[in-house]
Design a protein around this motif. Structure first.
Motif, PDB file in Angstrom:
ATOM      1  N   ILE A   1       0.853  -1.273  -0.024  1.00  0.00           N
ATOM      2  CA  ILE A   1      -0.052   0.128  -0.222  1.00  0.00           C
ATOM      3  C   ILE A   1       0.913   1.131   0.068  1.00  0.00           C
ATOM      4  CG2 ILE A   1      -1.889   1.122   1.226  1.00  0.00           C
ATOM      5  CD1 ILE A   1      -2.404  -1.637   2.723  1.00  0.00           C
ATOM      6  N   VAL A   2       1.069   1.994  -1.113  1.00  0.00           N
ATOM      7  CA  VAL A   2       1.866   3.113  -1.412  1.00  0.00           C
ATOM      8  C   VAL A   2       1.381   4.374  -0.965  1.00  0.00           C
ATOM      9  CG1 VAL A   2       3.408   4.112  -3.075  1.00  0.00           C
ATOM     10  CG2 VAL A   2       2.854   1.515  -3.042  1.00  0.00           C
ATOM     11  N   LEU A   3       1.984   5.257  -0.408  1.00  0.00           N
ATOM     12  CA  LEU A   3       1.617   6.604  -0.046  1.00  0.00           C
ATOM     13  C   LEU A   3       2.205   7.528  -1.090  1.00  0.00           C
ATOM     14  CD1 LEU A   3      -0.319   8.388   1.910  1.00  0.00           C
ATOM     15  CD2 LEU A   3       2.073   8.680   3.327  1.00  0.00           C
ATOM     16  N   ARG A   4       1.567   7.968  -1.915  1.00  0.00           N
ATOM     17  CA  ARG A   4       1.884   9.242  -2.838  1.00  0.00           C
ATOM     18  C   ARG A   4       2.334  10.371  -2.337  1.00  0.00           C
ATOM     19  NH1 ARG A   4       3.418   5.706  -7.300  1.00  0.00           N
ATOM     20  NH2 ARG A   4       1.638   4.434  -7.818  1.00  0.00           N
ATOM     21  N   PRO A   5       3.359  10.875  -2.917  1.00  0.00           N
ATOM     22  CA  PRO A   5       3.583  12.412  -2.462  1.00  0.00           C
ATOM     23  C   PRO A   5       2.449  13.492  -2.498  1.00  0.00           C
ATOM     24  CG  PRO A   5       5.388  11.722  -4.035  1.00  0.00           C
ATOM     25  CD  PRO A   5       4.276  10.695  -4.147  1.00  0.00           C
ATOM     26  N   SER A   6       1.360  13.123  -3.030  1.00  0.00           N
ATOM     27  CA  SER A   6       0.333  14.049  -3.054  1.00  0.00           C
ATOM     28  C   SER A   6      -0.600  13.574  -1.703  1.00  0.00           C
ATOM     29  CB  SER A   6      -0.540  13.715  -4.434  1.00  0.00           C
ATOM     30  OG  SER A   6      -0.957  12.427  -4.394  1.00  0.00           O
ATOM     31  N   GLY A   7      -0.248  12.255  -1.011  1.00  0.00           N
ATOM     32  CA  GLY A   7      -1.012  12.063   0.039  1.00  0.00           C
ATOM     33  C   GLY A   7      -2.307  10.990  -0.466  1.00  0.00           C
ATOM     34  N   SER A   8      -2.211  10.614  -1.673  1.00  0.00           N
ATOM     35  CA  SER A   8      -3.266   9.675  -2.195  1.00  0.00           C
ATOM     36  C   SER A   8      -2.771   8.248  -2.002  1.00  0.00           C
ATOM     37  CB  SER A   8      -3.502   9.857  -3.650  1.00  0.00           C
ATOM     38  OG  SER A   8      -2.393   9.665  -4.485  1.00  0.00           O
ATOM     39  N   ILE A   9      -3.460   7.083  -1.876  1.00  0.00           N
ATOM     40  CA  ILE A   9      -2.965   5.894  -1.519  1.00  0.00           C
ATOM     41  C   ILE A   9      -3.264   5.047  -2.799  1.00  0.00           C
ATOM     42  CG2 ILE A   9      -3.843   3.721  -0.358  1.00  0.00           C
ATOM     43  CD1 ILE A   9      -2.553   5.592   1.365  1.00  0.00           C
ATOM     44  N   ASP A  10      -2.285   4.032  -3.311  1.00  0.00           N
ATOM     45  CA  ASP A  10      -2.308   3.224  -4.150  1.00  0.00           C
ATOM     46  C   ASP A  10      -2.024   1.662  -3.760  1.00  0.00           C
ATOM     47  OD1 ASP A  10      -2.330   2.536  -7.134  1.00  0.00           O
ATOM     48  OD2 ASP A  10      -1.053   3.593  -7.723  1.00  0.00           O
ATOM     49  N   GLU A  11      -2.122   0.921  -4.645  1.00  0.00           N
ATOM     50  CA  GLU A  11      -1.875  -0.592  -4.341  1.00  0.00           C
ATOM     51  C   GLU A  11      -1.224  -1.341  -5.478  1.00  0.00           C
ATOM     52  OE1 GLU A  11      -5.520  -3.022  -3.736  1.00  0.00           O
ATOM     53  OE2 GLU A  11      -6.619  -0.925  -4.097  1.00  0.00           O
ATOM     54  N   LEU A  12      -0.532  -2.425  -4.914  1.00  0.00           N
ATOM     55  CA  LEU A  12       0.131  -3.207  -5.928  1.00  0.00           C
ATOM     56  C   LEU A  12       0.115  -4.656  -5.207  1.00  0.00           C
ATOM     57  CD1 LEU A  12       1.670  -3.200  -8.564  1.00  0.00           C
ATOM     58  CD2 LEU A  12       3.707  -2.905  -7.383  1.00  0.00           C
ATOM     59  N   GLU A  13      -0.405  -5.785  -5.910  1.00  0.00           N
ATOM     60  CA  GLU A  13      -0.407  -6.837  -5.429  1.00  0.00           C
ATOM     61  C   GLU A  13       1.175  -7.591  -5.811  1.00  0.00           C
ATOM     62  OE1 GLU A  13      -3.630  -9.659  -5.935  1.00  0.00           O
ATOM     63  OE2 GLU A  13      -5.048  -8.162  -5.272  1.00  0.00           O
ATOM     64  N   GLY A  14       1.352  -8.579  -4.811  1.00  0.00           N
ATOM     65  CA  GLY A  14       2.703  -9.312  -5.136  1.00  0.00           C
ATOM     66  C   GLY A  14       2.948 -10.408  -3.848  1.00  0.00           C
ATOM     67  N   VAL A  15       4.249 -10.222  -3.385  1.00  0.00           N
ATOM     68  CA  VAL A  15       4.568 -11.164  -2.405  1.00  0.00           C
ATOM     69  C   VAL A  15       5.348 -10.227  -1.535  1.00  0.00           C
ATOM     70  CG1 VAL A  15       5.600 -13.175  -1.297  1.00  0.00           C
ATOM     71  CG2 VAL A  15       4.242 -13.262  -3.360  1.00  0.00           C
ATOM     72  N   ILE A  16       5.197 -10.343  -0.091  1.00  0.00           N
ATOM     73  CA  ILE A  16       5.822  -9.313   0.785  1.00  0.00           C
ATOM     74  C   ILE A  16       6.831 -10.587   1.476  1.00  0.00           C
ATOM     75  CG2 ILE A  16       6.009  -8.107   2.941  1.00  0.00           C
ATOM     76  CD1 ILE A  16       4.483  -6.608   0.911  1.00  0.00           C
TER      77      ILE A  16
ATOM     78  N   GLU B   1      11.347   1.423   0.505  1.00  0.00           N
ATOM     79  CA  GLU B   1      11.521   2.337   1.760  1.00  0.00           C
ATOM     80  C   GLU B   1      10.287   2.534   2.404  1.00  0.00           C
ATOM     81  OE1 GLU B   1      13.615   5.904   0.786  1.00  0.00           O
ATOM     82  OE2 GLU B   1      15.395   5.103  -0.030  1.00  0.00           O
ATOM     83  N   LEU B   2      10.273   2.429   3.740  1.00  0.00           N
ATOM     84  CA  LEU B   2       9.060   2.615   4.561  1.00  0.00           C
ATOM     85  C   LEU B   2       8.404   4.146   4.141  1.00  0.00           C
ATOM     86  CD1 LEU B   2       9.741   0.613   7.858  1.00  0.00           C
ATOM     87  CD2 LEU B   2       9.012  -0.282   5.728  1.00  0.00           C
ATOM     88  N   SER B   3       9.404   4.804   4.185  1.00  0.00           N
ATOM     89  CA  SER B   3       8.924   6.408   3.862  1.00  0.00           C
ATOM     90  C   SER B   3       7.887   6.485   2.707  1.00  0.00           C
ATOM     91  CB  SER B   3      10.152   7.294   3.837  1.00  0.00           C
ATOM     92  OG  SER B   3      10.932   6.864   2.506  1.00  0.00           O
ATOM     93  N   LYS B   4       7.978   5.653   1.895  1.00  0.00           N
ATOM     94  CA  LYS B   4       7.115   5.803   0.670  1.00  0.00           C
ATOM     95  C   LYS B   4       5.902   4.998   0.714  1.00  0.00           C
ATOM     96  CE  LYS B   4      11.022   6.472  -2.485  1.00  0.00           C
ATOM     97  NZ  LYS B   4      11.835   5.976  -3.617  1.00  0.00           N
ATOM     98  N   LEU B   5       5.791   4.149   1.997  1.00  0.00           N
ATOM     99  CA  LEU B   5       4.703   3.109   2.165  1.00  0.00           C
ATOM    100  C   LEU B   5       3.605   3.650   3.295  1.00  0.00           C
ATOM    101  CD1 LEU B   5       6.496  -0.198   1.975  1.00  0.00           C
ATOM    102  CD2 LEU B   5       5.185   1.017   0.072  1.00  0.00           C
ATOM    103  N   ALA B   6       2.227   3.428   3.050  1.00  0.00           N
ATOM    104  CA  ALA B   6       1.293   3.394   4.000  1.00  0.00           C
ATOM    105  C   ALA B   6       1.010   2.248   4.852  1.00  0.00           C
ATOM    106  CB  ALA B   6      -0.102   3.945   3.461  1.00  0.00           C
ATOM    107  N   GLY B   7       1.525   0.975   4.179  1.00  0.00           N
ATOM    108  CA  GLY B   7       1.457  -0.069   5.022  1.00  0.00           C
ATOM    109  C   GLY B   7       1.555  -1.317   4.027  1.00  0.00           C
ATOM    110  N   ILE B   8       1.278  -2.563   4.527  1.00  0.00           N
ATOM    111  CA  ILE B   8       1.260  -3.611   3.848  1.00  0.00           C
ATOM    112  C   ILE B   8      -0.093  -4.738   4.260  1.00  0.00           C
ATOM    113  CG2 ILE B   8       3.498  -3.756   3.157  1.00  0.00           C
ATOM    114  CD1 ILE B   8       3.952  -5.768   5.671  1.00  0.00           C
ATOM    115  N   LYS B   9      -0.590  -5.164   3.401  1.00  0.00           N
ATOM    116  CA  LYS B   9      -1.615  -6.084   3.818  1.00  0.00           C
ATOM    117  C   LYS B   9      -1.150  -7.667   3.355  1.00  0.00           C
ATOM    118  CE  LYS B   9      -6.225  -7.630   2.341  1.00  0.00           C
ATOM    119  NZ  LYS B   9      -7.377  -7.486   1.238  1.00  0.00           N
ATOM    120  N   LEU B  10      -1.227  -8.484   4.305  1.00  0.00           N
ATOM    121  CA  LEU B  10      -0.599  -9.962   4.000  1.00  0.00           C
ATOM    122  C   LEU B  10      -1.828 -11.006   3.956  1.00  0.00           C
ATOM    123  CD1 LEU B  10       1.765  -8.986   6.875  1.00  0.00           C
ATOM    124  CD2 LEU B  10       2.552  -9.858   4.715  1.00  0.00           C
TER     125      LEU B  10
END
Length: 404
Positions: free
Chosen positions: A147-162, A182-191
């Protein structure tokens, strides 16, 4: 020298291990205070005035070891959700394919199976970003989600394997490519929840003083270590020093708290009508669950309640009851700050038939209600204007619960 040694041995053999003292509340409202000697899923044994008393687990409402409010350490910005519903507030997280270490503080960390982790939120988000983040957590997915946090503050997502999480980055496998993010670019992760993961029924919800909430079972009170040992619903063993435990909240199948239900409708109406007034005050004057609308705990007289509702006039709550309940039990009283100003009419209906109606004009006027609701399918609670219009009206309903 021999005498000194023998004296030390005698002293060590006579050391008395202090037992934890707790406030215990039963589902019928009975309150006990004493030393807890045994805690298990089946029962709790407490010594009151020298007499040991065993209480069956299904009769327990709560066990409070510490009346201080839980305080999340300022540096614990990470929120970890487990698949059993446990929620942890962490300083850092380290996770590999098999194991995870959740660090709460310098002297406290917990080791879990990586499969136990449901999501990890790395930072506090804006209201809109948090809504988008929560939507991603609730949505179905075929794999792990970055779960990616964009510089604009919006949220984006990408599926794969953590593959790995540490204090600097998340290693993300996308179509066979290992990408450190980098964690600074992320809102979080869903497992992704493993299909083979077993979640056991837990006995209660344990809250510690660092603000962590555990779904807990298989208790053992380790008196020598002054700790409470238990397992999560996922089988992870946890040990907490008793001085860190705040409370155990039991979820009896025979009791449902109104504050744990979503009403069919909740309507607040100001005495002075008008769309502008209502729109501005609707959120401020909305019903509040498990705390006072004025801030702090629900306090009625000198008694503090951890469960209940805080309502302003005029509020109408309507609940549709799907299970067969026998009684509604609660303590009703005006908040202390309304003294000299508050005056409300409390009306409780069951299927449009009056179960209770009376006015309450002072915080010292406390009502202990136990109402027969056998066969009732629609329950409504109205806090209506009294003689002082809606000025200073704030009613607390402590421990409001439905009992089968």
């Amino acid at each position: 020298m021999v005498q000194i040694f023998n004296a030390l041995v005698l002293l060590a053999s006579t050391v008395v291990v202090a037992l934890p003292v707790a406030d215990i509340t039963l589902i019928d409202g009975t309150q006990l205070n004493g030393e807890v000697t045994v805690i298990s899923d089946a029962e709790v044994t407490v010594t009151v005035d020298g007499q040991a008393q065993a209480v069956a687990g299904e009769q327990l409402q709560s066990i409070v070891f510490n009346n201080n409010e839980a305080a999340i350490p300022e540096e614990n910005k990470i929120t970890v959700n487990l698949h059993d519903g446990s929620v942890l507030r962490a300083k850092s997280v380290l996770a590999t394919a098999t194991n995870a270490r959740i660090t709460i503080g310098e002297d406290l960390s917990h080791r879990l199976k990586s499969d136990s982790l449901a999501s990890v939120q790395f930072k506090v988000l804006s209201d809109q970003a948090q809504q988008d983040y929560n939507r991603i957590l609730k949505a179905d997915s075929a794999g792990d989600v970055l779960i990616v946090l964009r510089p604009s503050g919006s949220i984006d997502e990408l599926e794969g394997v953590i593959e790995r999480v540490d204090s600097e980055a998340v290693t993300f496998n996308f179509d066979g490519d290992q990408i450190p993010v980098e964690l600074s670019k992320l809102a979080g992760i869903k497992l992704l929840k493993p299909g083979s993961l077993k979640i056991s029924k837990t006995a209660c919800r344990l809250t510690d003083l660092q603000g962590n909430v555990w779904q807990a079972c298989k208790f053992n009170l380790n008196k020598e270590e002054q700790s409470l040992e238990f397992e999560t619903g996922l089988g992870d063993p946890i040990s907490l020093k008793l001085e860190r435990v705040q409370r155990l909240q039991y979820a009896s199948s025979n009791v449902v708290y109104l504050s744990d239900l979503s009403p069919e409708s909740a309507e607040w109406t100001p005495y002075l009508t008008g769309r502008l007034i209502r729109n501005r005050l609707n959120q401020l004057y909305a019903p509040v669950k498990d705390r006072s609308a004025s801030g702090g705990p629900i306090l009625i007289g000198k008694q503090e309640f951890t469960k209940g509702l805080s309502l302003r006039s005029k509020t109408v709550l309507t609940y549709r009851l799907t299970d067969g309940f026998n009684s509604l039990k609660l303590t009703a009283g005006l908040a202390a700050e309304t003294r000299g100003r508050g005056h409300i009419n409390l009306i409780i209906l069951g299927d449009n038939k009056q179960l209770f109606q009376d006015s309450i004009a002072d915080p010292s006027d406390i009502r202990q209600l136990e109402l027969d609701i056998k066969g009732v399918r629609r329950l409504s609670i109205t806090v209506d204007y009294g003689k002082n219009l809606d000025f200073g009206d704030l009613l607390h309903l402590g421990d409001a619960k439905l009992i089968k």
